[in-house]
Enzyme design. Structure first.
Site, PDB file in Angstrom:
ATOM      1  N   GLU A 199       0.674  -1.233  -0.089  1.00 45.17           N
ATOM      2  CA  GLU A 199      -0.188   0.032  -0.104  1.00 45.17           C
ATOM      3  C   GLU A 199       0.792   1.217   0.024  1.00 45.17           C
ATOM      4  O   GLU A 199       0.403   2.356  -0.649  1.00 45.17           O
ATOM      5  CB  GLU A 199      -0.997   0.241   0.977  1.00 45.17           C
ATOM      6  N   PHE A 205     -12.079  -6.609  13.924  1.00 45.59           N
ATOM      7  CA  PHE A 205     -11.031  -7.065  13.242  1.00 45.59           C
ATOM      8  C   PHE A 205     -10.759  -6.069  12.127  1.00 45.59           C
ATOM      9  O   PHE A 205     -11.583  -5.351  11.553  1.00 45.59           O
ATOM     10  CB  PHE A 205     -11.543  -8.181  12.356  1.00 45.59           C
ATOM     11  N   GLN A 206      -9.333  -5.771  12.071  1.00 48.63           N
ATOM     12  CA  GLN A 206      -8.846  -4.630  11.203  1.00 48.63           C
ATOM     13  C   GLN A 206      -9.380  -3.454  11.257  1.00 48.63           C
ATOM     14  O   GLN A 206      -9.686  -2.450  10.341  1.00 48.63           O
ATOM     15  CB  GLN A 206      -8.990  -5.120   9.631  1.00 48.63           C
ATOM     16  N   LYS A 220     -17.686  -0.093   5.783  1.00 46.71           N
ATOM     17  CA  LYS A 220     -18.099  -1.229   4.585  1.00 46.71           C
ATOM     18  C   LYS A 220     -19.564  -1.107   4.577  1.00 46.71           C
ATOM     19  O   LYS A 220     -20.074  -1.166   3.442  1.00 46.71           O
ATOM     20  CB  LYS A 220     -17.536  -2.466   5.025  1.00 46.71           C
ATOM     21  N   MET A 275      24.371   8.341   2.831  1.00 45.42           N
ATOM     22  CA  MET A 275      24.271   9.668   3.513  1.00 45.42           C
ATOM     23  C   MET A 275      24.575   9.557   4.732  1.00 45.42           C
ATOM     24  O   MET A 275      25.088  10.502   5.431  1.00 45.42           O
ATOM     25  CB  MET A 275      22.887  10.178   3.224  1.00 45.42           C
TER      26      MET A 275
END
Ligand SMILES: Cc1cc2nc3c(=O)[nH]c(=O)nc-3n(C[C@H](O)[C@H](O)[C@H](O)COP(=O)(O)OP(=O)(O)OC[C@H]3O[C@@H](n4cnc5c(N)ncnc54)[C@H](O)[C@@H]3O)c2cc1C
Ligand SMILES: Cc1ncc(C[n+]2csc(CCOP(=O)(O)OP(=O)(O)O)c2C)c(N)n1
Lengths: 156, 564
Positions: free
Chosen positions: B50, B112-113, B162, B474
């Protein structure tokens, strides 16, 4: 430059999470909130917040600009000539010398607002520094509980 | 028209003219993906992480100037996307990120999630929404695209539970937006503009300080015209590379921590800074109390909060730099005489001559700066150049001959390693004709290496040029300079076989350690038209110079390794 105490009023759309947007902004940018008061503006879709903060003038300028950048913010006023009031409620046990307390509170626009068998509650409404003075003056009467509101302010 | 929430999302994207969505599906966003399956208005590009989806949307937005779109699921899908939101926030990139959320009835139950997505994104987005009713979707999405692209652009996050994507409601997409509380000022104050022009006319050593806002406003053309008309020299920030064009005689170079000696000296000697869409970042100013001490400041910015945030503006002008520059141009025609600045231009040229940007080329080991210059010689304006973060990024900013705005795509404000490759994918998708190069390091490339698969699958060839110093270069440089060479956790001697790695995904790989090999590999990779890794072994201990140590004054630069 000195850390100046400033009162800022913010008019915001009255919607979910708008208060967290404002407090998140203060904590994320390291600004200080001394007190904060919110209530809906009657018959409108807006709320008014009164925030007491402090900082150098550059910081205060950033605070007002950053507040203004938040999408649900309609207006930001940084007050210069203002009427500012705070409220405090103080609870005493009834055995404390009632008349002294009453006299003291009335000199700070206050009065007894509740009394029962064991306790009395006194309310004062005044300028923040005077509320502070009142609270130190009543220390010797051993208040049981003190609650103090944030400021509300209007430009003169 | 009655639609469910998921259909509304598709319709809104259609109305916004979106041709590409970068994303990754999951439980909470499945209703929307089901509608994606059924439509053919836009292409969905499945990245393999993602974070990469959001960076790809950013790259797409940067190269096209349009709003980039990414879509993710709730919980871990969203948290993976946060780095992308933060990156876009710091670099003012217009993107809209849509995430799924658990159903309304489960919000607040540690479902959940479930994660408080809007709570997390609040501090790294321009604005965000949790949509609690499908009938709000049309105006929320309209506002999201408007907010992302107007005023000071930035990321907008829309979180949709949802059940809202399944809910039926009346749908009518608004044709315009009017928000009581959001009205960016675009036209500069006429009196301030006049005063600014008078100040320029009165100054002896004015300096154009050009920033990323010019790129966003598509104002490069008028800025070039203004410079040419007035003969005022210019320095660019990292985000403004390409605005003047590398061959422009009035361009000094990039300024700042790794800016050129001449650019930093010009900034230190100017008597009037003309700041256009630049935000006085600490990597630009160095120690603030010593920064351009004798200069007045004209500051044009669309965000009032950028003005006088760090450096007090003598002439603050809130407005769109494209509009303000046009007005500057009109007034300058009468008021400004370019010959007046001749001695100042000579002084700037003198700065350029005494310490030009330079490196010692070597016949044994490839120098990273040479590689960047060589890509410039071979591809020049025909390539779009993305980078990751580190030394390679600074060498690219210093040595690539950027010719046009939107040619250089890099993570400036957040400095996100792992940005380059997915951004270059988005760039390729947005500008399919040009070669998309990602100049990267052996550290950074591994931070989103899984995108090799996306690149192959979607036929979006990106050429990754790894300037491989076997270090987190760096950080190693700072350890060399400021930590007595204690190389804590920066040695990357253990390496993958990059050629086999890319081949296993179906791309092409090259191990390169000479100039001839490099030329051949690059030409080959361009022809191969498939994702490539060119693994270039470069001088291990090369430092990025000049350097203004963090917190130091701009005019106190380390110019070469002897200056330590
Ligand atoms: C390792 C590393 C080293 C770095 N070293 C340097 C360095 O040496 N030199 C350097 O310059 N940078 C350097 N950077 C990048 C630096 O961190 C900043 O990202 C960069 O300096 C910011 O550029 P900018 O001022 O152009 O602002 P941007 O981030 O591009 O911001 C644009 C400004 O323009 C305004 N704006 C946007 N749209 C408009 C419009 N339409 N009209 C008017 N104004 C608008 C915005 O409000 C904002 O204030 C480095 C980064 C990294 C990771
Ligand atoms: C996600 C992330 N983690 C850590 C850093 C700190 N950091 C900045 S540059 C750098 C080294 C980059 O190494 P490499 O990609 O090999 O590039 P080089 O500097 O060697 O060119 C690191 C670790 C960062 N910018 N981003």
């Amino acid at each position: 430059m000195d850390n100046e105490r400033r009162v800022v009023s913010v008019i915001v759309i009255n919607e979910a999470s708008v208060l967290s947007r404002i407090t998140d902004l203060f904590s994320a940018r390291g600004y200080n909130i001394e007190s904060l008061t919110v209530a809906p503006i009657p018959s409108s879709e807006y709320s008014r917040l009164t925030i007491v903060t402090s900082g150098e003038s550059r910081v205060i300028e950033q605070i007002t600009k950053q507040l203004h950048k938040l999408i649900p913010v309609l207006k930001v006023y940084e007050h210069t000539k203002l009427v500012e009031k705070e409220m405090a409620l103080v609870k005493f046990t009834i055995s404390t010398s009632l008349s002294d307390i009453e006299a003291l509170s009335s000199s700070y626009n206050g009065k007894i607002v509740n009394a029962n068998r064991d306790t009395v509650i006194v309310m004062v409404v005044d300028e923040p520094t005077r509320v502070s003075n009142f609270l130190s003056a009543i220390e010797r009467f051993n208040p049981k509980e003190i609650v103090r509101s944030g400021s509300v302010a209007l430009e003169q | 028209m009655q639609l469910n929430g998921a259909q509304m999302v598709i319709e809104a994207l259609k109305y916004e003219g979106v041709d590409t969505v970068f994303g990754y599906p999951g439980g909470a966003i499945m209703n929307v993906y089901d509608e994606i399956y059924k439509q053919d208005h836009f292409k969905h590009i499945l990245t393999r992480h993602e974070q990469a989806a959001v960076h790809a949307a950013e790259g797409y937005a940067k190269v096209t100037g349009k709003v980039g779109v990414a879509m993710v699921t709730s919980g871990p899908g969203f948290t993976n996307a946060v780095t992308g939101l933060a990156n876009a926030y710091m670099d003012s990139t217009p993107i809209v990120v849509i995430s799924g959320q658990v159903p309304m009835s489960l919000i607040g139950t540690d479902a959940f999630q479930e994660i408080d997505a809007v709570g997390i994104s609040r501090s790294c987005t321009k604005h965000n929404y949790l949509v609690t009713d499908a009938s709000d979707l049309a105006h929320v999405l309209k506002e999201a695209f408007y907010l992302a692209s107007s005023g000071r652009p930035g990321p907008v996050h829309v979180d949709i539970p949802k059940d809202v994507t399944a809910q039926l409601a009346e749908f009518e997409y608004p044709t315009s937006v009017s928000m009581q509380t959001y009205k960016p000022t675009t036209k500069g104050n006429a009196r301030q503009i006049k005063k600014a022009i008078e100040a320029i006319a009165a100054s002896k050593r004015p300096l154009l300080y050009l920033g990323g806002g010019i790129v966003n406003a598509n104002a490069s053309k008028s800025v070039r015209e203004f410079a040419a008309l007035t003969g005022i020299p210019a320095v660019e920030t990292f985000m403004a590379r390409g605005v003047m064009g590398a061959s422009n005689p009035l361009l000094i170079s990039m300024l700042g921590m790794h800016g050129s000696y001449a650019a930093n000296m010009a900034m230190s000697e100017t008597d009037l800074i003309i700041g256009l869409g630049a935000r006085f970042d600490d990597r630009v100013t160095g120690k603030l109390s010593e920064f351009a001490k004798n200069a007045g400041v004209i500051h044009v910015d669309i965000d009032p909060a950028s003005i006088s945030k760090l450096v007090d503006a003598t002439y603050p002008i809130v407005g769109d730099v494209a509009l303000v520059t046009k007005e500057f141009l009109e007034l300058a025609k009468e008021k400004i005489d370019s010959s007046k600045y001749e001695p100042w231009r000579e002084m700037c040229e003198h700065f350029e001559q005494i310490h030009p940007l330079a490196y010692d080329d070597s016949s044994d080991t490839l120098k990273p700066q040479w590689v960047v210059e060589r890509v410039g010689e071979l591809l020049g304006k025909d390539a779009n150049i993305s980078t990751d973060v580190g030394q390679h990024q600074m060498w690219t900013a210093q040595y690539y001959p950027f010719d046009r705005p939107r040619q250089f795509i890099s993570s400036g404000g957040l400095g996100t390693m792992g940005y380059g490759f997915p951004a270059a994918l988005g760039v390729k998708r947005g500008d399919i004709e040009r070669v998309s190069i990602n100049i990267t390091g052996d550290g950074s490339i591994l931070m989103n290496i899984q995108e090799l698969m996306t690149s192959v699958e979607q036929n979006l060839p990106v050429i990754n040029i790894i300037l491989n110093n076997h270090y987190l270069g760096m950080v190693r440089q700072w350890q060399t300079l400021f930590y007595d060479k204690r190389y804590a956790q920066t040695d990357l001697s253990v390496q993958p076989n990059f050629v086999k790695l890319v081949e296993s995904f179906g791309g092409v790989g090259y191990d390169v350690s000479t100039k001839e090999e490099f030329d051949k590999a690059l030409k080959d990779a361009v022809d191969a038209d498939v994702v490539a890794l060119i693994n270039v072994t470069v001088e291990r201990l090369e430092n990025v110079l000049p350097m203004v140590p963090a917190g130091g004054s701009l005019f106190n630069m380390m110019l070469d390794d002897k200056d330590r």
